[in-house]
Each structure stands twice: as C-alpha cells, then as structure tokens.
Design a protein around this motif. Structure first.
Motif, PDB file in Angstrom:
ATOM      1  N   HIS A 130       0.812  -1.219   0.000  1.00  0.00           N
ATOM      2  CA  HIS A 130       0.000   0.000   0.000  1.00  0.00           C
ATOM      3  C   HIS A 130       0.845   1.268   0.000  1.00  0.00           C
ATOM      4  CE1 HIS A 130       0.927  -1.296   4.014  1.00  0.00           C
ATOM      5  NE2 HIS A 130       0.378  -0.253   4.601  1.00  0.00           N
ATOM      6  N   HIS A 131       2.148   1.125   0.150  1.00  0.00           N
ATOM      7  CA  HIS A 131       3.032   2.283   0.094  1.00  0.00           C
ATOM      8  C   HIS A 131       3.825   2.339  -1.212  1.00  0.00           C
ATOM      9  CE1 HIS A 131       2.875   1.988   4.731  1.00  0.00           C
ATOM     10  NE2 HIS A 131       1.961   2.824   4.291  1.00  0.00           N
ATOM     11  N   GLU A 132       3.501   1.447  -2.121  1.00  0.00           N
ATOM     12  CA  GLU A 132       4.159   1.484  -3.426  1.00  0.00           C
ATOM     13  C   GLU A 132       3.611   2.625  -4.266  1.00  0.00           C
ATOM     14  OE1 GLU A 132       3.987  -2.318  -5.304  1.00  0.00           O
ATOM     15  OE2 GLU A 132       5.044  -3.350  -3.678  1.00  0.00           O
ATOM     16  N   ALA A 133       4.417   3.077  -5.214  1.00  0.00           N
ATOM     17  CA  ALA A 133       4.065   4.263  -6.005  1.00  0.00           C
ATOM     18  C   ALA A 133       2.752   4.095  -6.762  1.00  0.00           C
ATOM     19  CB  ALA A 133       5.193   4.587  -6.967  1.00  0.00           C
ATOM     20  N   TRP A 134       2.497   2.889  -7.278  1.00  0.00           N
ATOM     21  CA  TRP A 134       1.282   2.696  -8.075  1.00  0.00           C
ATOM     22  C   TRP A 134       0.027   2.903  -7.239  1.00  0.00           C
ATOM     23  CZ3 TRP A 134      -2.601  -0.727  -7.010  1.00  0.00           C
ATOM     24  CH2 TRP A 134      -2.316  -1.769  -6.127  1.00  0.00           C
ATOM     25  N   PHE A 135       0.071   2.453  -5.957  1.00  0.00           N
ATOM     26  CA  PHE A 135      -1.120   2.624  -5.137  1.00  0.00           C
ATOM     27  C   PHE A 135      -1.240   4.053  -4.624  1.00  0.00           C
ATOM     28  CE2 PHE A 135      -3.488   2.526  -1.118  1.00  0.00           C
ATOM     29  CZ  PHE A 135      -4.712   2.120  -1.631  1.00  0.00           C
ATOM     30  N   LYS A 136      -0.126   4.716  -4.371  1.00  0.00           N
ATOM     31  CA  LYS A 136      -0.203   6.092  -3.891  1.00  0.00           C
ATOM     32  C   LYS A 136      -0.708   7.042  -4.964  1.00  0.00           C
ATOM     33  CE  LYS A 136       3.944   6.092  -1.882  1.00  0.00           C
ATOM     34  NZ  LYS A 136       5.106   6.560  -1.097  1.00  0.00           N
ATOM     35  N   LYS A 137      -0.745   6.585  -6.220  1.00  0.00           N
ATOM     36  CA  LYS A 137      -1.413   7.371  -7.263  1.00  0.00           C
ATOM     37  C   LYS A 137      -2.934   7.285  -7.084  1.00  0.00           C
ATOM     38  CE  LYS A 137       2.177   6.889 -10.795  1.00  0.00           C
ATOM     39  NZ  LYS A 137       2.507   6.319 -12.138  1.00  0.00           N
ATOM     40  N   ILE A 138      -3.387   6.189  -6.484  1.00  0.00           N
ATOM     41  CA  ILE A 138      -4.814   6.013  -6.209  1.00  0.00           C
ATOM     42  C   ILE A 138      -5.184   6.728  -4.916  1.00  0.00           C
ATOM     43  CG2 ILE A 138      -6.599   4.282  -5.652  1.00  0.00           C
ATOM     44  CD1 ILE A 138      -4.953   2.349  -7.448  1.00  0.00           C
ATOM     45  N   ASN A 139      -4.431   6.478  -3.864  1.00  0.00           N
ATOM     46  CA  ASN A 139      -4.620   7.171  -2.588  1.00  0.00           C
ATOM     47  C   ASN A 139      -3.264   7.675  -2.117  1.00  0.00           C
ATOM     48  OD1 ASN A 139      -5.293   8.194  -0.111  1.00  0.00           O
ATOM     49  ND2 ASN A 139      -5.925   6.252   0.794  1.00  0.00           N
ATOM     50  N   PRO A 140      -3.008   8.958  -2.261  1.00  0.00           N
ATOM     51  CA  PRO A 140      -1.712   9.516  -1.873  1.00  0.00           C
ATOM     52  C   PRO A 140      -1.337   9.289  -0.413  1.00  0.00           C
ATOM     53  CG  PRO A 140      -2.926  11.072  -3.232  1.00  0.00           C
ATOM     54  CD  PRO A 140      -3.880   9.963  -2.884  1.00  0.00           C
ATOM     55  N   ARG A 141      -2.308   8.988   0.425  1.00  0.00           N
ATOM     56  CA  ARG A 141      -2.026   8.722   1.839  1.00  0.00           C
ATOM     57  C   ARG A 141      -1.533   7.297   2.068  1.00  0.00           C
ATOM     58  NH1 ARG A 141      -3.659  12.105   5.684  1.00  0.00           N
ATOM     59  NH2 ARG A 141      -4.261  10.469   7.165  1.00  0.00           N
ATOM     60  N   GLY A 142      -1.587   6.475   1.023  1.00  0.00           N
ATOM     61  CA  GLY A 142      -1.080   5.116   1.145  1.00  0.00           C
ATOM     62  C   GLY A 142      -1.853   4.274   2.128  1.00  0.00           C
ATOM     63  N   GLN A 143      -3.174   4.446   2.159  1.00  0.00           N
ATOM     64  CA  GLN A 143      -4.004   3.690   3.083  1.00  0.00           C
ATOM     65  C   GLN A 143      -5.139   2.989   2.352  1.00  0.00           C
ATOM     66  OE1 GLN A 143      -5.027   6.901   5.963  1.00  0.00           O
ATOM     67  NE2 GLN A 143      -3.912   5.690   7.470  1.00  0.00           N
ATOM     68  N   VAL A 144      -5.521   1.839   2.874  1.00  0.00           N
ATOM     69  CA  VAL A 144      -6.708   1.134   2.418  1.00  0.00           C
ATOM     70  C   VAL A 144      -7.709   1.152   3.572  1.00  0.00           C
ATOM     71  CG1 VAL A 144      -5.466  -0.326   0.802  1.00  0.00           C
ATOM     72  CG2 VAL A 144      -5.801  -1.118   3.139  1.00  0.00           C
ATOM     73  N   PRO A 175       3.701   7.875   3.627  1.00  0.00           N
ATOM     74  CA  PRO A 175       3.413   9.305   3.518  1.00  0.00           C
ATOM     75  C   PRO A 175       2.867   9.967   4.776  1.00  0.00           C
ATOM     76  CG  PRO A 175       1.724   8.031   2.395  1.00  0.00           C
ATOM     77  CD  PRO A 175       2.770   7.055   2.844  1.00  0.00           C
ATOM     78  N   ILE A 176       2.382   9.182   5.742  1.00  0.00           N
ATOM     79  CA  ILE A 176       1.779   9.755   6.945  1.00  0.00           C
ATOM     80  C   ILE A 176       2.762   9.618   8.111  1.00  0.00           C
ATOM     81  CG2 ILE A 176      -0.178   9.654   8.533  1.00  0.00           C
ATOM     82  CD1 ILE A 176      -1.790   8.338   6.314  1.00  0.00           C
ATOM     83  N   PRO A 177       3.240  10.731   8.670  1.00  0.00           N
ATOM     84  CA  PRO A 177       4.221  10.658   9.763  1.00  0.00           C
ATOM     85  C   PRO A 177       3.756   9.829  10.948  1.00  0.00           C
ATOM     86  CG  PRO A 177       4.056  12.902   8.925  1.00  0.00           C
ATOM     87  CD  PRO A 177       2.969  12.127   8.264  1.00  0.00           C
ATOM     88  N   GLU A 178       2.463   9.906  11.282  1.00  0.00           N
ATOM     89  CA  GLU A 178       1.950   9.150  12.419  1.00  0.00           C
ATOM     90  C   GLU A 178       2.066   7.642  12.193  1.00  0.00           C
ATOM     91  OE1 GLU A 178       0.213  13.186  12.495  1.00  0.00           O
ATOM     92  OE2 GLU A 178       0.421  11.644  10.937  1.00  0.00           O
TER      93      GLU A 178
END
Length: 251
Positions: free
Chosen positions: A39-53, A139-142
C-alpha cells in the motif's frame, strides 16, 4: 465500475467489503499485502496519496476512509434492495453515533494491541537498512511513528491503558446489545457492519474479555452477523494476509 482496494476481511477493510456484499453490488476486489508494504508502493499512492486502504474506485473517482465509503455506497446506490442506513433521521443519527464511536475510540484501542501482537514481530524481523528504507515511503508521519513503536515494543503503560479502553468498549457493546438486537435499534445497519469489523475475532484475541459467560449478547451478535449470507460469501471469496515475521536463514 467499482473496484475496492483493501487488506481483505478484517478491521477497517472489512467495513466496505461487507457493505458491498450486503448490498449485492458487482465489484472487483484488489487485495494488497501489508506485510510487503504494497500500500506504500508508487502505483497505489497514485490512487490514494495517503497510502491507506480501503479505497474505492467508482468509475475513476476515488473514495477513501472506510466509514465514508460505506455511507457513499448508500448514497450512490439508493435503489439497492438492502438498505444499511435507516430512512428515519433519528435512527440514522443513532447509527452515526456508533460509527463515529468505533472510528474514534473502539478501533484505536484494539488496533494498538493488534500492532503490538502482530505487527511488532514482523517489524522486528525486517533488517535495519530495509526497515529504514520502507519508512521513507510511508506518507503519513503518524504511521511511521506507529511502525517504530511496534518495532521497539509499545510501553507497558500504553498497553495497559489500551486494554482498559478495550474493556470499556466491550462493556458498552454488551450493554447496548442487551437492550436491542442491533446497535442502532431493531434494524441491521452500518452501525453493526462497522463495529463488527473490529469486534469479530475478539473471542479468540481477547477471550478473557469477550466470551459466552461475560458477554453473551455480544457473542450472539457476532455469531448472527457471521451467519448472514453476505458475510459468509465475503469470507469465502476474500483473503486476508497474515502478518507473520520473516524467516531468517540458518547460519
């Protein structure tokens, strides 16, 4: 066209997954593997920049946040035979009290214990250099902080406080379900879907807290949802990645 990106039938990913099955909607399932940080790969972060599902793609428009996705499905598909949100405004308000509570309280205490028990061993099995490289792509510091805490082990006082909150949560659910068959009243709603996503499996993971003797109404509620045709179909057709530590090669 609907596509749901998720980790499978557990925790927050379960909410929209079960809602989709309950409503009988056709959709593509895309399961991501959190153990390899997919979920932190570049292809998914194009879908959700926060890298979360979870993340829902509806004809190219992306909807994120698990409970928001569930409400979106009610708005986007009003003609579905199954309604998971009451028509009565007061009953809808009661439903939202429970969905708000699970998002802001119940989910977090159960999640912290889960991170300690499951994510921690996985995080510690990753070599230092690789772990640090993985952290750069979150992408999320927390979330970075949470991974570091899991790797180090959460402090004893934090775990004790989270377990206290788990007991408070279980007591609240049991008390409500002693009064009503479903959390928002007489009807099965998103209140049940969203809380079930967190409560399901607690008989095993928190057996000293959730069991037939101490929480009979909660145990019965969990069983009734598991017995629903939509839930059975969801579990049969879905997969959930197991967050197991990596095996180390023998010297």
């Amino acid at each position: 066209m609907l596509t749901l990106y998720s980790f499978g039938p557990g925790a927050n990913s379960l909410k929209p997954l079960l809602a989709l099955y309950e409503k009988g909607l056709d959709f593509d399932q895309r399961f991501l593997n959190p153990a390899v940080f997919e979920h932190h790969e570049a292809w998914f972060k194009k879908i959700n920049p926060r890298g979360q599902v979870p993340a829902l793609d509806h004809d190219g428009r992306i909807v994120t946040e698990s409970t928001v996705i569930c409400e979106y499905l009610e708005d986007a598909f009003p003609d579905c035979a199954v309604k998971l949100r009451p028509a009565d405004p007061w009953e809808t308000a009661q439903m939202r009290v429970w969905t708000k509570w699970v998002d802001e309280y119940f989910c977090w205490c159960v999640s912290t214990i889960g991170w300690e028990r499951m994510i921690g061993p996985l995080a510690r099995s990753i070599p230092d250099d690789e772990f640090e490289e993985k952290m750069k792509h979150i992408p999320i510091p927390e979330q970075v902080t949470k991974w570091r805490n899991a790797r180090a082990g959460f402090p004893k006082e934090v775990l004790e406080e989270e377990m206290r909150k788990v007991r408070v949560s279980v007591a609240r659910l049991e008390a409500r379900l002693a009064e009503s068959p479903w959390l928002a009243g007489d009807s099965y709603t998103l209140a049940d879907v969203c809380n079930f996503a967190i409560a399901n499996g607690m008989e095993k993971g928190f057996a000293d807290v959730v069991n037939p003797q101490d929480t009979p109404h909660l145990v019965d509620w969990i069983a009734r949802i598991n017995a629903r045709p939509a839930a059975q179909e969801m579990f049969a057709r879905s997969k959930r990645e197991v967050m197991t530590p990596r095996k180390t090669e023998a010297a």
